[in-house]
Design a protein around this motif. Sequence first.
Motif, PDB file in Angstrom:
ATOM      1  N   ARG A  81      -6.164  32.389  90.858  1.00  0.00           N
ATOM      2  CA  ARG A  81      -6.126  33.636  90.094  1.00  0.00           C
ATOM      3  C   ARG A  81      -6.194  33.398  88.589  1.00  0.00           C
ATOM      4  O   ARG A  81      -6.750  34.212  87.853  1.00  0.00           O
ATOM      5  N   ILE A  85      -8.581  31.444 100.708  1.00  0.00           N
ATOM      6  CA  ILE A  85      -7.970  32.573  99.992  1.00  0.00           C
ATOM      7  C   ILE A  85      -7.384  33.624 100.937  1.00  0.00           C
ATOM      8  O   ILE A  85      -6.203  33.996 100.799  1.00  0.00           O
ATOM      9  N   GLU A 100      -3.367  34.462 101.134  1.00  0.00           N
ATOM     10  CA  GLU A 100      -2.871  35.799 100.771  1.00  0.00           C
ATOM     11  C   GLU A 100      -2.054  36.412 101.892  1.00  0.00           C
ATOM     12  O   GLU A 100      -1.053  37.088 101.645  1.00  0.00           O
ATOM     13  N   SER A 143      -7.538  43.674  89.270  1.00  0.00           N
ATOM     14  CA  SER A 143      -7.905  43.096  90.560  1.00  0.00           C
ATOM     15  C   SER A 143      -6.686  43.041  91.472  1.00  0.00           C
ATOM     16  O   SER A 143      -5.713  42.348  91.177  1.00  0.00           O
ATOM     17  N   SER A 185      -6.946  41.874  94.571  1.00  0.00           N
ATOM     18  CA  SER A 185      -7.092  40.612  95.285  1.00  0.00           C
ATOM     19  C   SER A 185      -6.492  39.448  94.503  1.00  0.00           C
ATOM     20  O   SER A 185      -5.929  38.522  95.086  1.00  0.00           O
ATOM     21  N   ARG A 186      -6.578  39.494  93.173  1.00  0.00           N
ATOM     22  CA  ARG A 186      -6.029  38.428  92.343  1.00  0.00           C
ATOM     23  C   ARG A 186      -4.579  38.693  91.954  1.00  0.00           C
ATOM     24  O   ARG A 186      -3.994  37.976  91.161  1.00  0.00           O
ATOM     25  N   ARG A 187      -3.988  39.748  92.541  1.00  0.00           N
ATOM     26  CA  ARG A 187      -2.588  40.110  92.321  1.00  0.00           C
ATOM     27  C   ARG A 187      -2.271  40.425  90.861  1.00  0.00           C
ATOM     28  O   ARG A 187      -1.186  40.140  90.363  1.00  0.00           O
ATOM     29  N   GLU A 188      -3.257  40.981  90.158  1.00  0.00           N
ATOM     30  CA  GLU A 188      -2.970  41.468  88.812  1.00  0.00           C
ATOM     31  C   GLU A 188      -2.108  42.716  88.887  1.00  0.00           C
ATOM     32  O   GLU A 188      -1.441  43.076  87.923  1.00  0.00           O
TER      33      GLU A 188
END
Length: 314
Positions: free
Chosen positions: A14, A65, A69, A132, A134-137
């Motif tokens: 990430r 990934i 996750e 994002s 998916s990127r855990r932002e």
Amino acid sequence: MDWDHFRVFLAVARGGQLSAAARRLGVNHTTVARRLDGLEAELGTALFERRPTGCVLTEAGERLIPLAERIEIETRAALAAVSSGETEITGTVRIGAPDGLGNSFLARELGLFAAQHPGIIVELVPLPVKFSVSRREADLVIELSRPTTGRLVATRLVDYTLGVYAAESYLANHGIPASLGDLAGHRLVTGIDDYTYSSALDYAATLQAYSKRLYRCAGATSQFEAISAGAGVGVLHDFMALGAPTLVRVLPEVSFSRTYWLIGHPGATSIAAIAACRRYLVETFRRQRRHFQPLAQSRVSASPETDGLGSDFQ
């Protein structure tokens, strides 16, 4: 296999760099490199190409990934269940949202949610950027369009309208435009193309065809403040502008409609804090739907989304 190795792997994926992952995890650079080396040794394959500019996922890393996750989500859900027991919901939920919506509406509404759930730490990030999931932002993201790729869950929250506004002080000095053609004598307040993160923000182009006198501000909040201060004429959310007594709606025949979507990761529904926040947001927007369409006006640009409220997909 050690979960910490997967946690480090996701942080590097990430952040794109070992140093960024180290800062995010609160450990040193050497620890991140050692755990990543350990995971690659256990799997027998390289997960990143380590370059001077950062770390790039290999094909094996890309395949890992989704599994990592799922482990992350299940671990968070298990910890939340153990810590909360059968009483209070606990955990941290980060919500990303457009700045106009976040500052003028969500800051208040999520404050009420936080008061109802003292065990949940709510983090609202109202910025004019694309987050994002998916990127855990962020755990939940409110966007202006329905995603077409990725393994995500999208719920249509509400349609909202926008119109053309100017401050009373500006109109007193420059006159009220009676038609789009009259905008040639006015300064337009618009966004900045380089910072336009969604194609749904293209409404200002309608006005720019009539005037080349521009004052550009990145973000809905800064445009609202500029127009309120008398900097010029511009497009604002009706639900923001109608709460400002010094703003006047001009060119009433010009109206725009857009849609807010709530985006989340499908596995996160098992985490009680995220699920509770998601339910609250959906219910709040549905209950206050008329707040986002305060005026019934003809539209020059309709929302590209036409299906009903509350549709989900994966």
